[in-house]
Structure formats: C-alpha cells, structure tokens
Write an enzyme that holds these catalytic residues in place. Structure first.
Site, PDB file in Angstrom:
ATOM      1  NE  ARG A   1      -4.024  -1.978   0.242  1.00  0.00           N
ATOM      2  CZ  ARG A   1      -4.041  -3.256  -0.155  1.00  0.00           C
ATOM      3  NH1 ARG A   1      -2.977  -3.772  -0.751  1.00  0.00           N
ATOM      4  NH2 ARG A   1      -5.109  -3.992   0.010  1.00  0.00           N
TER       5      ARG A   1
ATOM      6  CB  SER B   1      -8.806  -1.904   4.073  1.00  0.00           C
ATOM      7  OG  SER B   1      -9.100  -3.195   3.608  1.00  0.00           O
TER       8      SER B   1
ATOM      9  CD  GLU C   1      -5.823   1.105   2.089  1.00  0.00           C
ATOM     10  OE1 GLU C   1      -6.439   2.056   1.559  1.00  0.00           O
ATOM     11  OE2 GLU C   1      -6.046  -0.089   1.819  1.00  0.00           O
TER      12      GLU C   1
HETATM   13  P1  FAD Z   1      -8.892   8.523  -5.342  1.00  0.00           P
HETATM   14  O1  FAD Z   1      -9.618   8.106  -4.105  1.00  0.00           O
HETATM   15  O2  FAD Z   1      -9.556   9.525  -6.207  1.00  0.00           O
HETATM   16  O3  FAD Z   1      -7.453   9.068  -4.937  1.00  0.00           O
HETATM   17  C1  FAD Z   1      -6.640   8.371  -4.034  1.00  0.00           C
HETATM   18  C2  FAD Z   1      -5.308   9.138  -3.872  1.00  0.00           C
HETATM   19  O4  FAD Z   1      -4.580   9.105  -5.088  1.00  0.00           O
HETATM   20  C3  FAD Z   1      -5.496  10.621  -3.554  1.00  0.00           C
HETATM   21  O5  FAD Z   1      -4.445  11.025  -2.719  1.00  0.00           O
HETATM   22  C4  FAD Z   1      -5.385  11.301  -4.906  1.00  0.00           C
HETATM   23  O6  FAD Z   1      -4.911  12.632  -4.833  1.00  0.00           O
HETATM   24  C5  FAD Z   1      -4.370  10.411  -5.609  1.00  0.00           C
HETATM   25  N1  FAD Z   1      -4.587  10.336  -7.067  1.00  0.00           N
HETATM   26  C6  FAD Z   1      -5.667   9.819  -7.696  1.00  0.00           C
HETATM   27  N2  FAD Z   1      -5.481   9.836  -9.027  1.00  0.00           N
HETATM   28  C7  FAD Z   1      -4.263  10.388  -9.233  1.00  0.00           C
HETATM   29  C8  FAD Z   1      -3.501  10.704 -10.403  1.00  0.00           C
HETATM   30  N3  FAD Z   1      -3.951  10.436 -11.624  1.00  0.00           N
HETATM   31  N4  FAD Z   1      -2.292  11.271 -10.240  1.00  0.00           N
HETATM   32  C9  FAD Z   1      -1.810  11.563  -9.006  1.00  0.00           C
HETATM   33  N5  FAD Z   1      -2.485  11.300  -7.868  1.00  0.00           N
HETATM   34  C10 FAD Z   1      -3.689  10.721  -7.977  1.00  0.00           C
HETATM   35  N6  FAD Z   1      -7.650  -0.882  -2.596  1.00  0.00           N
HETATM   36  C11 FAD Z   1      -6.801  -1.941  -2.707  1.00  0.00           C
HETATM   37  O7  FAD Z   1      -5.588  -1.743  -2.851  1.00  0.00           O
HETATM   38  N7  FAD Z   1      -7.255  -3.217  -2.661  1.00  0.00           N
HETATM   39  C12 FAD Z   1      -8.564  -3.527  -2.505  1.00  0.00           C
HETATM   40  O8  FAD Z   1      -8.931  -4.688  -2.468  1.00  0.00           O
HETATM   41  C13 FAD Z   1      -9.480  -2.450  -2.377  1.00  0.00           C
HETATM   42  N8  FAD Z   1     -10.794  -2.686  -2.194  1.00  0.00           N
HETATM   43  C14 FAD Z   1     -11.673  -1.654  -2.071  1.00  0.00           C
HETATM   44  C15 FAD Z   1     -13.028  -1.934  -1.891  1.00  0.00           C
HETATM   45  C16 FAD Z   1     -13.962  -0.920  -1.788  1.00  0.00           C
HETATM   46  C17 FAD Z   1     -15.415  -1.247  -1.604  1.00  0.00           C
HETATM   47  C18 FAD Z   1     -13.514   0.438  -1.868  1.00  0.00           C
HETATM   48  C19 FAD Z   1     -14.510   1.550  -1.801  1.00  0.00           C
HETATM   49  C20 FAD Z   1     -12.175   0.728  -2.026  1.00  0.00           C
HETATM   50  C21 FAD Z   1     -11.231  -0.312  -2.115  1.00  0.00           C
HETATM   51  N9  FAD Z   1      -9.848  -0.073  -2.280  1.00  0.00           N
HETATM   52  C22 FAD Z   1      -8.974  -1.122  -2.421  1.00  0.00           C
HETATM   53  C23 FAD Z   1      -9.316   1.322  -2.279  1.00  0.00           C
HETATM   54  C24 FAD Z   1      -9.398   2.000  -3.658  1.00  0.00           C
HETATM   55  O9  FAD Z   1     -10.264   1.339  -4.517  1.00  0.00           O
HETATM   56  C25 FAD Z   1      -8.028   2.105  -4.335  1.00  0.00           C
HETATM   57  O10 FAD Z   1      -7.118   2.751  -3.484  1.00  0.00           O
HETATM   58  C26 FAD Z   1      -8.084   2.850  -5.667  1.00  0.00           C
HETATM   59  O11 FAD Z   1      -6.872   2.719  -6.343  1.00  0.00           O
HETATM   60  C27 FAD Z   1      -8.410   4.334  -5.502  1.00  0.00           C
HETATM   61  O12 FAD Z   1      -8.636   4.862  -6.793  1.00  0.00           O
HETATM   62  P2  FAD Z   1      -9.386   6.240  -7.028  1.00  0.00           P
HETATM   63  O13 FAD Z   1      -9.288   6.554  -8.479  1.00  0.00           O
HETATM   64  O14 FAD Z   1     -10.758   6.176  -6.466  1.00  0.00           O
HETATM   65  O15 FAD Z   1      -8.484   7.226  -6.191  1.00  0.00           O
HETATM   66  N1  EPU Z   2     -11.044 -10.824   9.951  1.00  0.00           N
HETATM   67  C1  EPU Z   2     -11.747 -10.910  11.142  1.00  0.00           C
HETATM   68  N2  EPU Z   2     -12.792 -10.046  11.313  1.00  0.00           N
HETATM   69  C2  EPU Z   2     -13.162  -9.136  10.390  1.00  0.00           C
HETATM   70  C3  EPU Z   2     -12.443  -9.051   9.173  1.00  0.00           C
HETATM   71  C4  EPU Z   2     -11.374  -9.924   8.985  1.00  0.00           C
HETATM   72  O1  EPU Z   2     -11.455 -11.706  12.007  1.00  0.00           O
HETATM   73  O2  EPU Z   2     -14.130  -8.404  10.635  1.00  0.00           O
HETATM   74  C5  EPU Z   2      -9.922 -11.766   9.741  1.00  0.00           C
HETATM   75  C6  EPU Z   2     -10.385 -13.105   9.179  1.00  0.00           C
HETATM   76  O3  EPU Z   2      -9.713 -14.127   9.847  1.00  0.00           O
HETATM   77  C7  EPU Z   2      -9.895 -13.100   7.753  1.00  0.00           C
HETATM   78  C8  EPU Z   2      -8.681 -12.185   7.824  1.00  0.00           C
HETATM   79  O4  EPU Z   2      -8.997 -11.234   8.843  1.00  0.00           O
HETATM   80  O5  EPU Z   2      -9.559 -14.371   7.329  1.00  0.00           O
HETATM   81  C9  EPU Z   2      -8.395 -11.455   6.521  1.00  0.00           C
HETATM   82  O6  EPU Z   2      -9.592 -10.824   6.064  1.00  0.00           O
HETATM   83  P1  EPU Z   2      -9.847 -10.541   4.503  1.00  0.00           P
HETATM   84  O7  EPU Z   2      -9.518 -11.746   3.718  1.00  0.00           O
HETATM   85  O8  EPU Z   2     -11.199  -9.950   4.364  1.00  0.00           O
HETATM   86  O9  EPU Z   2      -8.748  -9.491   4.139  1.00  0.00           O
HETATM   87  P2  EPU Z   2      -8.187  -8.210   4.878  1.00  0.00           P
HETATM   88  O10 EPU Z   2      -6.822  -8.535   5.381  1.00  0.00           O
HETATM   89  O11 EPU Z   2      -9.171  -7.702   5.883  1.00  0.00           O
HETATM   90  C10 EPU Z   2      -6.973  -7.274   2.793  1.00  0.00           C
HETATM   91  C11 EPU Z   2      -6.876  -5.971   2.078  1.00  0.00           C
HETATM   92  C12 EPU Z   2      -8.078  -5.783   1.167  1.00  0.00           C
HETATM   93  C13 EPU Z   2      -8.100  -6.921   0.155  1.00  0.00           C
HETATM   94  C14 EPU Z   2      -8.171  -8.239   0.901  1.00  0.00           C
HETATM   95  C15 EPU Z   2      -8.063  -9.427  -0.030  1.00  0.00           C
HETATM   96  C16 EPU Z   2      -5.587  -4.461   3.446  1.00  0.00           C
HETATM   97  C17 EPU Z   2      -5.585  -3.287   4.340  1.00  0.00           C
HETATM   98  N3  EPU Z   2      -6.763  -4.879   3.015  1.00  0.00           N
HETATM   99  O12 EPU Z   2      -8.095  -7.193   3.664  1.00  0.00           O
HETATM  100  O13 EPU Z   2      -7.936  -4.558   0.482  1.00  0.00           O
HETATM  101  O14 EPU Z   2      -9.181  -6.782  -0.727  1.00  0.00           O
HETATM  102  O15 EPU Z   2      -7.090  -8.333   1.855  1.00  0.00           O
HETATM  103  O16 EPU Z   2      -6.752  -9.532  -0.484  1.00  0.00           O
HETATM  104  O17 EPU Z   2      -4.529  -5.000   3.133  1.00  0.00           O
HETATM  105  C18 EPU Z   2      -8.451  -2.219   0.579  1.00  0.00           C
HETATM  106  O18 EPU Z   2      -7.238  -2.004   0.537  1.00  0.00           O
HETATM  107  O19 EPU Z   2      -9.291  -1.296   0.603  1.00  0.00           O
HETATM  108  C19 EPU Z   2      -8.938  -3.590   0.603  1.00  0.00           C
HETATM  109  C20 EPU Z   2     -10.235  -3.896   0.669  1.00  0.00           C
END
Ligand code: FAD
Ligand code: EPU
Length: 355
Positions: free
Chosen positions: A181, A255, A351
């Site tokens: 991240r 997250s 994050e």
């Molecule tokens: P924004 O929210 O618009 O911007 C994020 C940051 O990047 C800001 O600081 C902004 O200034 C900067 N930025 C954006 N675009 C640019 C650009 N073109 N140039 C320079 N700076 C820029 N993330 C994960 O890593 N893994 C996941 O599994 C994951 N799951 C998610 C699930 C949900 C339901 C949600 C809502 C979010 C999740 N995220 C996850 C977080 C998010 O989707 C990512 O971080 C994504 O890359 C953000 O993209 P955005 O275009 O919305 O960025």
């Molecule tokens: N868990 C709990 N309670 C909860 C949630 C999770 O006990 O309420 C425990 C469970 O044991 C589970 C473990 O945590 O097995 C891991 O949970 P999960 O697989 O949902 O993944 P995570 O570690 O919570 C991370 C990323 C996610 C990504 C998933 C899948 C981060 C901060 N988050 O979540 O990314 O989608 O793994 O790879 O690393 C994001 O960055 O926004 C994001 C959603």
C-alpha cells in the site's frame, strides 16, 4: 450538480467551477465542497487548466488536489484550492513480445473496466485484482493489491505530469518504490505529479494464483473444473461482493487501516493470550496481523454512532450510513486506533488518504 459561479476563459476552453459539491465524487458520500473544481481529459487540457488557474489572481498559488474515482479518500472538510478531476480515457495495446502484452491505459479509465478488457482478450495477470473500485491513475499510488497479487506484479511504466515544471516524466518499476500500500507518490513525491497514463505488462500464458485461501474454496463452490483467468476473476468478484459493502449502497473506502506488521516475538506474546490471533508470516521474518481481527476483538464490528460505523461483515471497513461527516468517521477511526493500541499494543495506520 451543485456549484456556484462558473469561470470560463475567453476561448471557453477551460471551465473552472466554484464551490462545487464533491458528494458524488467520493465513495464515502461525504458532503463537502471544492473551492474550485475542473476536469481534464488530456494532458493538453491539464496544462491549460493549470495555466489558466495560475493566471487568475484568485486561484493563483492555491493548493491543487488530483481526484480519481474518490474511492480512497476521506474528506474531513471543504477542500481549499483547486480540485482537478482526472478523466483521461483510452486503452491500447502498445507492444508485445513472445511472452508479454503491453497495455497502456489513460489515468481516468475505470480500473475494473481495464481488468475486464484484459480478461476478455486473454491477457493474464490482473484477474485477482478484479472489482477494485477507482481508476487507473490511482492504481500505482498505493500499489493496489488483493487476493495475493499487487499492482507491481503487472506494472511496466507510467507517465506523470510534473505540476511545477509542467512536463511529462516516465517512471519505471524501480522508480516507483512500491511497497505494501505504498509508493514514491504517497511519500517523497506527494502532490508533485499527476499520473496521466499507466502501461501494464500482461502474460500471454497465465500463471494462476489461487494461493489466497478463499479463492480455492470459491472455485470449488462454483464447480470449476478447469482453471482460467475468467473463473478466477469471477471467484474474486463473488468473494468481494459477499463481504465488502457496495459504495453505491453504503458509503465506504474499502479497508480503512493497513494490516500492521509486527515482529515474531510480539506475535508470540499476543498468541499466548489470544490463541486464535490471525497473522501471516512474511519473508523478512515478521508477521502481518489481520487488522480486521484486532478491531473485531475490541468489539467494534457492527458498531454505529450516528451515521458513522464499523461494517457488520468486515471490521476493517468504516462506513457512512448516510449523513456522517468526514470528521465523525475520522474520530471513530481514532477511537479504534486507541482501543487496539490499549488491548494489543499494536499501532494501526490509516490506509485511506485523509483530506
Ligand atoms: P482517489 O480516491 O480519487 O485518490 C486516491 C489518492 O490518489 C489521492 O491522494 C489522490 O490525490 C491520488 N490520485 C488519484 N489519481 C491520481 C492521479 N492520476 N495522479 C496523481 N495522484 C492521484 N484498494 C486496494 O488496494 N485493494 C482492494 O482490495 C481495495 N478494495 C476496495 C473496496 C472498496 C469497496 C472500496 C470503496 C475501495 C477499495 N480499495 C482497495 C481502495 C481503492 O479502490 C483504491 O485505493 C483505488 O486505487 C483508488 O482509486 P481512485 O481513483 O478512487 O483514487
Ligand atoms: N477478519 C476478522 N474479522 C473481520 C475481518 C477480517 O477476524 O471483521 C480476519 C479473518 O480471519 C480473515 C482475515 O482477517 O480471514 C483477513 O480478512 P480478509 O480476507 O477480508 O482481508 P483483509 O486482510 O481484511 C486485505 C486488504 C483488502 C483486500 C483483501 C483481499 C488491506 C488493508 N486490506 O483485507 O484490500 O481486498 O485483503 O486480499 O490490506 C483495501 O485495501 O481497501 C482492501 C479492501
């Protein structure tokens, strides 16, 4: 569309809006405004917007904030200065060799659209990253990751526009300093560059990655006999949809905290008291803890105060049930950090980008 006065240049090429509502431009659904707001769909347009903004005595020297899909930000107040929304589109195959295909995408392309494009064309590597919200331009910002794959695994290079020097610079994999991240754009080069396009290297022959436990289980439940990138993508989509809240229904940014890294000694200590602690061994000998587990153990899962809450199915996700302010969500996150620190002596790091 909310927003007050619209400022246009003499040629009507540049349009900067004033007091513009960002409620629909952040997935938390926080009702804040941008002092000034403009969109750009090309590098030329970006240059024009910046030049115009700098000519104006009002906007001159104000802060610039680059917005993508707004899925990883928490707005804690109105944004002073100029918010520039990146809307550069386009996906193209720029090269290929014996093993790889190189795909270049505009920063404003929706991430999942790019994933689907690759899957449809049998370009492998992004399938585990299916359904992550947001746009291409933000994908390198925090080196997005999920289900055993990170952006760095498919990254080739990116182009970014330097805001002060007003020129395009190319960054290679090594230049980006990707970590969990993390990237150089979140640290040393914060707020200096606008990422305008990213080129990815995809594989012609897939290397399936089903190591993340839940994927194997889901593939079995789906009755998949022969592995394919399509099947993996669908499995990831199913798992994500079953536990992560859909931002169009409940406001959230995924997250809210990172999973913290601790050393083996501290892990053993926690394990003595909490035998079922969830942690994963890292190559450097440390352990990555599941922050969701820590937060759940502190009793926050399903907690709600006003419209700010901790998600019922995933404690790592903070949610806005409707009219929470960014400050209320931020305050909840501070309470969570303090209680995890008290109970486990582990410091959670946010994050989501706090604006
Ligand atoms: P924004 O929210 O618009 O911007 C994020 C940051 O990047 C800001 O600081 C902004 O200034 C900067 N930025 C954006 N675009 C640019 C650009 N073109 N140039 C320079 N700076 C820029 N993330 C994960 O890593 N893994 C996941 O599994 C994951 N799951 C998610 C699930 C949900 C339901 C949600 C809502 C979010 C999740 N995220 C996850 C977080 C998010 O989707 C990512 O971080 C994504 O890359 C953000 O993209 P955005 O275009 O919305 O960025
Ligand atoms: N868990 C709990 N309670 C909860 C949630 C999770 O006990 O309420 C425990 C469970 O044991 C589970 C473990 O945590 O097995 C891991 O949970 P999960 O697989 O949902 O993944 P995570 O570690 O919570 C991370 C990323 C996610 C990504 C998933 C899948 C981060 C901060 N988050 O979540 O990314 O989608 O793994 O790879 O690393 C994001 O960055 O926004 C994001 C959603």
């Amino acid at each position: 569309m909310a927003g007050g006065r619209i400022i246009t240049t003499a040629h009507h090429k540049t349009m900067i809006k004033e007091n513009f509502s960002l409620k629909k431009y952040n997935t938390f659904g926080i009702d804040c405004t941008a002092q000034y707001f403009a969109e750009f769909n090309s590098v030329e347009k970006l240059r024009e917007q910046l030049e115009y903004a700098q000519l104006s005595t009002v906007i001159y020297q104000l802060k610039t904030f680059i917005l993508g899909g707004g899925s990883n930000i928490l707005l804690t107040g109105d944004v002073e200065g100029l918010v520039l929304k990146n809307d550069i589109k386009g996906i193209e195959k720029v090269a290929d060799d014996a093993n790889s295909v190189f795909i270049k995408a505009g920063a404003g392309v929706q991430w999942h659209k790019l994933v689907l494009y690759c899957i449809q064309n049998n370009f492998a590597g992004m399938e585990n990253l299916s359904l992550i919200p947001g746009n291409v331009g933000a994908s390198p910002m925090q080196n997005i990751g999920a289900y055993g794959v990170e952006l760095k695994d498919v990254f080739y290079e990116l182009e970014a526009f330097h805001l002060q020097e007003k020129k395009l610079v190319t960054f290679s994999l090594n230049d980006c300093h990707f970590g969990y991240r993390e990237s150089v754009f979140k640290r040393q080069l914060k707020n200096q560059f606008v990422i305008t396009s990213v080129t990815y290297r995809l594989n012609k022959v897939p290397h399936f990655n089903t190591s993340y436990g839940a994927i194997e289980q889901e593939l079995q439940a789906m009755g998949v006999r022969e592995l394919s990138i399509q099947a993996i993508s669908q499995a990831v989509i199913n798992i994500r949809s079953s536990k992560l809240p859909d931002p169009s229904v409940i406001g959230n940014a995924g997250s809210f905290f990172k999973n913290p890294e601790i050393d083996q000694q501290q892990f053993e200590h926690i394990k003595e008291i909490y035998a079922n602690v969830v942690g994963y061994a890292l190559d450097n000998g440390n352990v990555k803890l599941a922050a969701g587990w820590l937060i759940e153990q502190c009793g926050w899962k399903g907690y709600r105060k006003g419209d700010a809450g901790c998600h019922v199915k995933q404690a790592l996700v903070l949610v806005n049930y409707g009219n929470a302010s960014g400050q209320e969500i931020f305050d909840l996150s501070s309470e969570i950090i303090a209680s995890v620190q008290r109970k486990f002596e582990v410091m959670l790091e946010r994050e989501v980008n706090i604006i």
